[in-house]
Each structure stands twice: as C-alpha cells, then as structure tokens.
Scaffold this active site. Structure first.
Site, mmCIF file in Angstrom:
data_model
loop_
_atom_site.group_PDB
_atom_site.id
_atom_site.type_symbol
_atom_site.label_atom_id
_atom_site.label_comp_id
_atom_site.label_asym_id
_atom_site.label_seq_id
_atom_site.Cartn_x
_atom_site.Cartn_y
_atom_site.Cartn_z
ATOM 1 N N LYS A 48 -14.347 18.310 9.950
ATOM 2 C CA LYS A 48 -15.467 18.356 11.097
ATOM 3 C C LYS A 48 -15.502 19.907 11.415
ATOM 4 O O LYS A 48 -14.762 20.494 12.028
ATOM 5 C CB LYS A 48 -14.838 17.681 12.089
ATOM 6 N N THR A 94 0.983 -1.262 0.239
ATOM 7 C CA THR A 94 0.151 0.024 0.146
ATOM 8 C C THR A 94 0.912 1.263 -0.096
ATOM 9 O O THR A 94 2.044 1.057 0.265
ATOM 10 C CB THR A 94 -0.989 0.045 1.241
ATOM 11 N N GLU A 124 -5.845 -3.590 -0.348
ATOM 12 C CA GLU A 124 -6.434 -4.720 0.457
ATOM 13 C C GLU A 124 -7.508 -5.581 0.154
ATOM 14 O O GLU A 124 -7.725 -6.418 0.642
ATOM 15 C CB GLU A 124 -6.343 -4.017 2.041
ATOM 16 N N TRP A 145 -20.079 16.911 9.728
ATOM 17 C CA TRP A 145 -18.942 16.571 8.947
ATOM 18 C C TRP A 145 -19.441 16.989 7.522
ATOM 19 O O TRP A 145 -20.417 16.866 7.013
ATOM 20 C CB TRP A 145 -18.943 14.902 8.629
HETATM 21 P P1 ADP Z 1 -3.231 3.496 -1.936
HETATM 22 O O1 ADP Z 1 -2.150 2.593 -1.957
HETATM 23 O O2 ADP Z 1 -3.161 4.803 -1.930
HETATM 24 O O3 ADP Z 1 -4.223 3.228 -0.462
HETATM 25 P P2 ADP Z 1 -5.479 2.108 -2.959
HETATM 26 O O4 ADP Z 1 -5.427 1.981 -4.483
HETATM 27 O O5 ADP Z 1 -5.426 0.890 -2.094
HETATM 28 O O6 ADP Z 1 -4.239 3.065 -2.809
HETATM 29 O O7 ADP Z 1 -6.398 3.014 -2.700
HETATM 30 C C1 ADP Z 1 -7.576 2.825 -1.835
HETATM 31 C C2 ADP Z 1 -8.312 4.127 -1.459
HETATM 32 O O8 ADP Z 1 -8.687 4.951 -2.459
HETATM 33 C C3 ADP Z 1 -9.884 3.804 -0.873
HETATM 34 O O9 ADP Z 1 -9.661 3.398 0.500
HETATM 35 C C4 ADP Z 1 -10.354 5.062 -1.229
HETATM 36 O O10 ADP Z 1 -10.194 6.077 -0.146
HETATM 37 C C5 ADP Z 1 -9.840 5.647 -2.524
HETATM 38 N N1 ADP Z 1 -10.770 5.248 -3.561
HETATM 39 C C6 ADP Z 1 -10.807 4.217 -4.311
HETATM 40 N N2 ADP Z 1 -11.843 4.198 -5.120
HETATM 41 C C7 ADP Z 1 -12.553 5.250 -4.822
HETATM 42 C C8 ADP Z 1 -13.743 5.728 -5.353
HETATM 43 N N3 ADP Z 1 -14.531 5.405 -6.532
HETATM 44 N N4 ADP Z 1 -14.458 7.024 -4.602
HETATM 45 C C9 ADP Z 1 -13.668 7.286 -3.655
HETATM 46 N N5 ADP Z 1 -12.581 6.788 -3.148
HETATM 47 C C10 ADP Z 1 -11.995 5.893 -3.914
#
Ligand code: ADP
Length: 542
Positions: free
Chosen positions: A439, A186, A331, A444
């Site tokens: 916040k 990640t 994940e 929120w």
């Molecule tokens: P990183 O390695 O940056 O965590 P990921 O590809 O695992 O990259 O990113 C996951 C995160 O990206 C999600 O937990 C969410 O916050 C954001 N995300 C993914 N798809 C969307 C979406 N369609 N809308 C909003 N947020 C998104």
C-alpha cells in the site's frame, strides 16, 4: 415430486471400481524411492487397494479413523488413496517438507492412528514418533527386504508384507457420500495449521469438474505427470480425475530435478503435466542450455502461485506447450479457476490472447466467486477494481476440522485471503495475497506484477517483491532478486528495465540481490521469512 432416477452415493471407491472395469489396462508408472521404474495398471491397483482396506480392517481401524501418509507421488501412495478412503477411513496426507514440530502437531491434532511413509522420510518418523501417542502402527512403503532393522520406530512393518498377508477379496462398503474421505492441513502461515476435511461427494464432484475440457482437460488419450505432490491437496485431484477418465498416470517419486522430470516425460510419452512454477523453472533451466525439446508434451497446468508470463511464453513459443494457468487453494480441493479462452477470442490478435492467458482464468462450474470492498460490498467486474476474493461451492470448506478458527464463512462465502480483479468476461486476475499487497500513498501495488516484470529479465532466476515502511508513502516496494548462474545484472539496469512496463510510482525503489529466496513447504516464496531476513534493510535516501 421426486425424480425417479437411481440414487447412488458418489464414493471414492466408485472411481476405482469404474477404472478397473472400463480401463483396467491403462498404465500407472512410478519412479520409486529405490530409483527404478515400477509399472502396472488400474486393475492391479484396484486389487491392491482392496488389500489395503482389508489390512486396515485387520488393524481394527474404525470407520472415520485417520490414516496418515508421508509419501512421494507413487503407486503405493495411490493404493492408500483408494484403500483408506474407499473403506471409510480418512486419508491424512502430511507434507514432509513441514518442520518436525509441525508434523507432530498436526498428527496429534488429526489423531492419526496409522502412519505410512516412504523410506526417505524415516529420519522424520524417528524424530516425531515419540511425540505422536495416537499413532499405533507404522508402515514403511517398501518390501520386507528393505525394512530397516533397529530403526527405533515402534510397531513398524513393511507395506508389502502388511498388504501381502491379505486377499483382494473385499467388497467396498457403501455409505453416505458426505462422509469424510481425506484431509489436508493448510500451511499455517498465520497461527496453527487448520485442516480442510474433504468428503467423498466433494472429491468426486471435483474430479468430474477437473476433467472438463475448459478445466484440466483430462482424457483417456493422456499420459499425465502430476509433479504437484500427492501430499498436498490430493495432487490437485489428479489421482481421482485420472481414474475417472482412464488417463495413464506417471509418478515422479522423489526425483523432481529438471533432468529426471525431462527424462520421464520423454520416456513415458507424457502429454500433460501439472505443477507449481518453481518445478517448471528447474525443468526449463535444464532444457535450455542443452537445446532439448519435448516430443509428446502438449499441455501443462501451472498454479499454486502466479505463473510468470515469461514462463507461459517460453513453454508456448520455445517448446510448443500450452500453459493452463490455474488458481485455487487447499480450502477449495483446490481448483477454483482455470484459464482457457472463449470462442469469441478466436479472432483476437495473438498479443491480446496472451494478455488473457496470463490471468488466473474463469470460474469452473461449481465455484462461484465475487470481489468485495472493505465493507463487504460486491465490486464491479471491470478488470480494474481490486477486491477481496470470496468463493462458494460444493468442494469449498464450510468449516475447518474440529471447528478450528471458528466460522470461516461470511454470509455463506469463504474469504480466500487473495486480492484480485474480475473482468467483464469473468476472468480472475490475482494481484496478491491480502497480506502481501503493498500500500503506497493510498494506492495498491500488486507484488505479483512487479515480480513478473523482474523475472522477464534474462539474468533473473527468481524475484520476490515486498513492501518496506516509508515515512511519506506508508510503504514502498523493493525487489529481492536471485540471479541466474553465470549471469549479471546491476541494480540500476534492473530498475531501468521497469521503464514503460508499469506506472512510474509502482517501480520498486530498490533491488536487493540474494542467494536464495526462502520457499515454504509447498514450494511458494515465503515472504514472511524474507521480511524477517531483510528486517535491517533501509531504503536508499533520495
Ligand atoms: P497454502 O497451504 O500455502 O495455503 P495453498 O495451496 O492452499 O497453499 O495455496 C493457496 C494460495 O496460493 C492461494 O490462496 C493464492 O494466494 C496462491 N495461489 C494459488 N494459485 C495461484 C495463482 N495461479 N496465481 C496466484 N496465486 C496463486
């Protein structure tokens, strides 16, 4: 009593064996680092993946050893996907956009033995190899003629001579389907990066699910362009789902600018493309002024960060392309939800349908989700109440590689770090990362909602909303905006643009014009960095 059906482990090698046998002639086209287009088919790919497996045997790599890649989307990377995992080793895709220190850190943490890289990343390899003692072999993804002399990289050979020395006479081994197949770190926005370790079973189940009509809807009639990188979360599993269905694959290599992507879509009659919003923004910016249209593209999956409504509208109304909004994370292999309508929505007026399409969508069978409050109690699915989103399912992490970060689960559920609502029809709407929620006065504010309004303004190219400390309200939103080239908008015009589009108290207090918004290694806005850049910023006095 046990069932009496055949027991066959779900293995990555099964996908390529099936592809070779049942749609061996389906095409795989790749833009290469060399600049030209390479084309062959699944049968050729399967043969070369076997050579990879044999070449790894030749290096005496043990079952479970990690083979790293620093590579664009292309056929050689695909052969490694199958050759490495199929032979029981673990494919470790490294994101080349990470800082060299992070790359060295994760290569050591993963204990990579081999590193295969595209020549674009030679400088990166030169910068890190001395710090990666576990890596014994370096393979440049090119022919012997392109192998750089005097690179300083030890034990370097060209991929073509490495696999060319092998025969394709290799039988894929059979083993437990729970064996690790690939891994992805990640981005590590907090603390050190942690790796999701996918298994053959989880990847195969994900590949089945991803191909379903209400998910990515991938079939043998498609020509798919995964712009989403193979170096991050297995390009959303498309390399596996394509082999499973017999879809033509079109790889963009390093050429991700709007012009190159547009030309590839047209030349290869792409029907279907997948990527993050920033890439599609570049494509639309290229197409609009030139009045270009698509002749074959029908659908695009957009995810990785929230897809702005303006983009969904533009694809649909201006270009006749259906946008499937997707949500997931490293994940989760990564797919969690996809937005497609139900038959009961058929009769709804277009504006109502659009409201649904803007959400992140419904859970795919295999993924269960819930939203919870600060005490962990489940919240109602009324489409209004926000909560922390928790998920579970067979392609969601149980634990990180080497147990990093301890037990991530809460009562068997994985807390995603995202905040959202779920409506009575089961549609998820992500409102924020929990750390990005603003916040204000005990309420929120969704930074995504505030950004979506800003990017709907014709002069705005990109917008990021962050909270800044406020003596009375704790935090107030401000919006950092990048203007489109040659377009103008003032602070006051943009603030007025919010009138009637959101509640008054959610309207940002200020607009800060910036040249660029910092992006992370996966093309997402890096709000931590933006906050640092704006640390001396002061809210205007009322
Ligand atoms: P990183 O390695 O940056 O965590 P990921 O590809 O695992 O990259 O990113 C996951 C995160 O990206 C999600 O937990 C969410 O916050 C954001 N995300 C993914 N798809 C969307 C979406 N369609 N809308 C909003 N947020 C998104």
């Amino acid at each position: 009593m046990l069932g009496l059906m055949q027991s066959q482990p779900l293995l990555i090698s099964g996908l390529i064996e099936f592809a070779e046998r049942h749609h061996g002639d389906a095409e795989i086209v790749s833009r290469r680092v060399e600049g030209d287009l390479h084309r062959y088919n699944y049968k050729d790919m399967g043969q070369r993946a076997r050579r990879v497996a044999k070449a790894l045997d030749g290096l005496k790599l043990a079952f479970g050893d990690r083979v790293a890649t620093l590579a664009w989307n292309g056929y050689r990377h695909l052969e490694l996907y199958y050759g490495v995992s199929g032979s029981g080793r673990v494919l470790h895709t490294i994101n080349p956009r990470l800082h060299p220190d992070q790359i060295a850190w994760i290569a050591n943490h993963a204990e990579d033995q081999v590193l295969c890289f595209d020549l674009s990343f030679l400088p990166l390899v030169q910068a890190v190899h001395a710090r990666c003692p576990t890596i014994k072999h370096y393979i440049a993804l090119c022919g012997a003629d392109k192998l750089p002399a005097d690179s300083g990289v030890p034990n370097l050979q060209s991929y073509e001579s490495w696999i060319g020395a092998q025969s394709a006479d290799y039988a894929w081994p059979s083993f437990d389907e729970n064996t690790a197949s690939s891994m992805c770190y990640t981005s590590g926005t907090t603390g050190n990066p942690k790796a999701a370790l996918y298994s053959h079973r989880s990847s195969t189940l994900h590949a089945y699910a991803a191909a379903l009509p209400d998910v990515m809807c991938i079939s043998a009639r498609d020509a798919i362009l995964p712009v989403v990188p193979m170096f991050h979360v297995n390009a959303w599993g498309i390399p596996y789902s394509a082999a499973l269905t017999g879809a033509k694959l079109v790889f963009p290599g390093p050429a991700l600018d709007g012009k190159s992507i547009y030309e590839l879509i047209e030349a290869e009659k792409v029907t279907y493309a997948a990527g993050v919003p920033t890439v599609w923004q570049m494509l639309l910016t290229h197409m609009k002024p030139a009045g270009l249209k698509f002749s074959t593209l029908k659908r695009t999956v957009i995810g990785g960060s929230a897809c702005p409504p303006a983009m969904i509208h533009a694809f649909r109304e201006d270009y006749g392309v259906e946008v499937l909004h997707a949500w997931g994370m490293t994940e989760m292999s990564p797919l969690g939800t996809l937005c497609t309508l139900k038959n009961k929505h058929d009769a709804l007026p277009e504006a109502e349908k659009m409201k649904i399409r803007l959400k992140q969508g419904r859970a795919i069978y295999g993924v269960d989700m819930k939203i919870v409050d600060a005490h962990g109690d489940e919240l109602p699915w009324d489409g209004k109440v926000f909560g922390d989103l928790h998920v579970k399912g067979p392609w969601i992490v149980r634990e990180y590689f080497k147990g990093e970060g301890g037990d991530p689960l809460v009562g068997g559920w994985f807390p995603t770090g995202d905040v959202g609502t779920i409506d009575p029809d089961g549609y998820l709407q992500i409102t924020d990362r929990s750390k990005d929620v603003i916040k204000s006065g005990g309420e929120w504010i969704s930074s995504i909602d505030i950004e979506n309004i800003a990017v709907a303004h014709p002069a705005v190219a990109m917008a990021a909303c962050i909270g800044v400390a406020h003596p009375k309200w704790d935090e107030r939103p401000i919006i950092a905006v990048v203007k489109k080239p040659g377009m103008e908008v003032t602070r006051d015009e943009l603030i007025r643009f919010y009138d009637g589009k959101t509640a008054k108290w959610q309207i940002p207090d200020d607009v800060v014009f910036v040249d660029a918004i910092p992006l992370g290694a996966t093309g997402k806005m890096l709000k931590t960095r933006l906050r640092e850049l704006l640390k001396d910023y002061k809210l205007p006095q009322p």
